[in-house]
Design a protein around this motif. Sequence first.
Motif, mmCIF file in Angstrom:
data_model
loop_
_atom_site.group_PDB
_atom_site.id
_atom_site.type_symbol
_atom_site.label_atom_id
_atom_site.label_comp_id
_atom_site.label_asym_id
_atom_site.label_seq_id
_atom_site.Cartn_x
_atom_site.Cartn_y
_atom_site.Cartn_z
ATOM 1 N N ASP A 209 0.818 -1.213 0.000
ATOM 2 C CA ASP A 209 0.000 0.000 0.000
ATOM 3 C C ASP A 209 0.855 1.266 0.000
ATOM 4 O O ASP A 209 0.347 2.374 -0.107
ATOM 5 N N HIS A 210 2.196 1.093 0.135
ATOM 6 C CA HIS A 210 3.130 2.211 -0.002
ATOM 7 C C HIS A 210 4.522 1.654 -0.257
ATOM 8 O O HIS A 210 4.791 0.471 -0.011
ATOM 9 N N ALA A 211 5.401 2.497 -0.773
ATOM 10 C CA ALA A 211 6.763 2.071 -1.061
ATOM 11 C C ALA A 211 7.533 1.800 0.232
ATOM 12 O O ALA A 211 7.273 2.424 1.277
ATOM 13 N N PRO A 220 11.914 -10.879 1.585
ATOM 14 C CA PRO A 220 10.616 -11.557 1.586
ATOM 15 C C PRO A 220 9.569 -10.875 0.719
ATOM 16 O O PRO A 220 8.561 -11.493 0.376
ATOM 17 N N ILE A 221 9.825 -9.596 0.374
ATOM 18 C CA ILE A 221 8.860 -8.871 -0.453
ATOM 19 C C ILE A 221 9.515 -8.522 -1.790
ATOM 20 O O ILE A 221 10.533 -7.824 -1.828
ATOM 21 N N LEU A 222 8.954 -9.014 -2.864
ATOM 22 C CA LEU A 222 9.447 -8.677 -4.198
ATOM 23 C C LEU A 222 8.764 -7.403 -4.684
ATOM 24 O O LEU A 222 7.585 -7.178 -4.429
ATOM 25 N N ASP A 223 9.527 -6.569 -5.378
ATOM 26 C CA ASP A 223 8.972 -5.315 -5.893
ATOM 27 C C ASP A 223 7.985 -5.587 -7.025
ATOM 28 O O ASP A 223 8.022 -6.639 -7.677
ATOM 29 N N SER A 303 15.820 6.947 -9.772
ATOM 30 C CA SER A 303 15.635 5.704 -9.023
ATOM 31 C C SER A 303 16.259 5.820 -7.630
ATOM 32 O O SER A 303 17.193 6.602 -7.392
ATOM 33 N N SER A 304 15.727 5.020 -6.709
ATOM 34 C CA SER A 304 16.246 4.987 -5.333
ATOM 35 C C SER A 304 16.101 3.570 -4.805
ATOM 36 O O SER A 304 15.453 2.720 -5.424
ATOM 37 N N ASN A 305 16.686 3.315 -3.660
ATOM 38 C CA ASN A 305 16.613 1.975 -3.068
ATOM 39 C C ASN A 305 15.256 1.767 -2.415
ATOM 40 O O ASN A 305 15.106 1.805 -1.184
ATOM 41 N N THR A 306 14.268 1.566 -3.271
ATOM 42 C CA THR A 306 12.886 1.477 -2.818
ATOM 43 C C THR A 306 12.201 0.274 -3.462
ATOM 44 O O THR A 306 12.407 -0.006 -4.646
ATOM 45 N N PRO A 309 5.621 -0.262 -5.010
ATOM 46 C CA PRO A 309 4.383 -0.922 -4.559
ATOM 47 C C PRO A 309 3.462 -1.364 -5.683
ATOM 48 O O PRO A 309 2.697 -2.322 -5.527
ATOM 49 N N ARG A 310 3.511 -0.668 -6.824
ATOM 50 C CA ARG A 310 2.553 -0.990 -7.892
ATOM 51 C C ARG A 310 3.158 -0.663 -9.260
ATOM 52 O O ARG A 310 3.967 0.262 -9.390
#
Length: 445
Positions: A209-211, A220-223, A303-306, A309-310
């Motif tokens: 729901d947010h970056a 554990p979370i893929l972009d 770009s940044s190290n983020t 989310p969508r």
Amino acid sequence: MNEIAKRIDDKMEHYIEALTEHVAIPSVSQLSFDQAHMRESATWIAAKFEALGLETEIIELEANGKQGRPAILASREAEPGRPTILLYGHHDVQPTGDYAAWDQDDPFTAVRKGDRLYGRGAADDKAGVMLHVAAIENADPGVGIRVFIEGEEEVGSPTFDEFLHTYKDRLAADVIVVADSGNWKVGIPSLTTSLRGVTEVEVDLEVLDHALHSGMYGGPILDSVTLMARLIATLHDEEGNVAVEGLLQEDTATVDYPEVDLRADTGILDGVQFAGSGSLAGRIWTKPAIAVIGMDVTPTEISSNTISPRTRAHISLRVPPAQDPAEAAQALVDHLVSHAPFGAHVTARVLEAGPGFIAGEDTPVQQLAHEVLAEAFGHESVDIGLGGSIPFISTLKAEFPNADILVTGVEDPDTRAHSANESLHLGDWRNAIVAEALLLSRLGK
């Protein structure tokens, strides 16, 4: 033929000068461009048909909240007992794109190099418009002539259906010639007897729901971009065939397309392999094809190290000629939603769905068309398919079911329509003019 061909040959330089003059009008139909040029182009064309004695009118139709661009209707009644022929073309063109990609300073200043004329619209489709002008001028009289020069083909013909219904009586004909396709190769004439349909789907993939900071939560979370890439990868199998269940997989091409020719025609890089199985012509003309034509991804310069989310993507599906485009679009939507990777939230919606075209059984008019093409080009004419889409042809077929529809054109593998350095082969253009003049003359008899 000799007399008609001689008349045309005597006027070819005049026709090239006229085409050059028309190319100079930047008639881009996208509303972000100056639409005064569209009206200037329509006025220029109308004058050409008026000079031939045709009753001519410029029409701008507004339908369902959509503003049509200037179209030209022109007509001459048939002599008793003679058929009526509808000639179609379009005078709007694509934007030029990056001027730096062109080999000339101004894409709207046509440049002649050897046997080709370079410029935006020189082939697609201002050459088709002038082809009709020249053919009418040099054909033996007798047939009825109806001309429809559209002004919005390059933006999807948004008011075409309404225009056709409104002016059906003025467009009705026994034979319809659509001059917006191409030939098999330079010097080898063709009739286009099948066209793929087209659909475009917008797909959204959401995972957060947010970056998030990629160092804090990466693992554990893929972009969303990676997940979108995994989703897109499911659209093809390991060989590169479209892997969407419910799409027809027909390979009915009758012309051989050697790999060496396709490599030369496309400019594919050395070492890059062609995808899919079956004949190359079938893969281009009658089997489905999927391409990602746009995707919202963070530009590298910001770009940044983020962890994103969508992500949203637009996917284009070229639909086999015999398949209903709405059915094909739904198959693509169902595939995307059902293959959501790692439980990502995937939604998809259809943005566009246009039908394909199949000419059907060979008719005496089609046989005559092949005959005059072969006579004009000095080479046997062949039936080809086209991987691209011209959805309004199916609309014409539905509206005038008893009319023979001939899809012809002047493009060739080197034309580069819609791209930089678009060009027209002048020899093929001359031959196409001769062929259409012969067709009109012989249909009149």
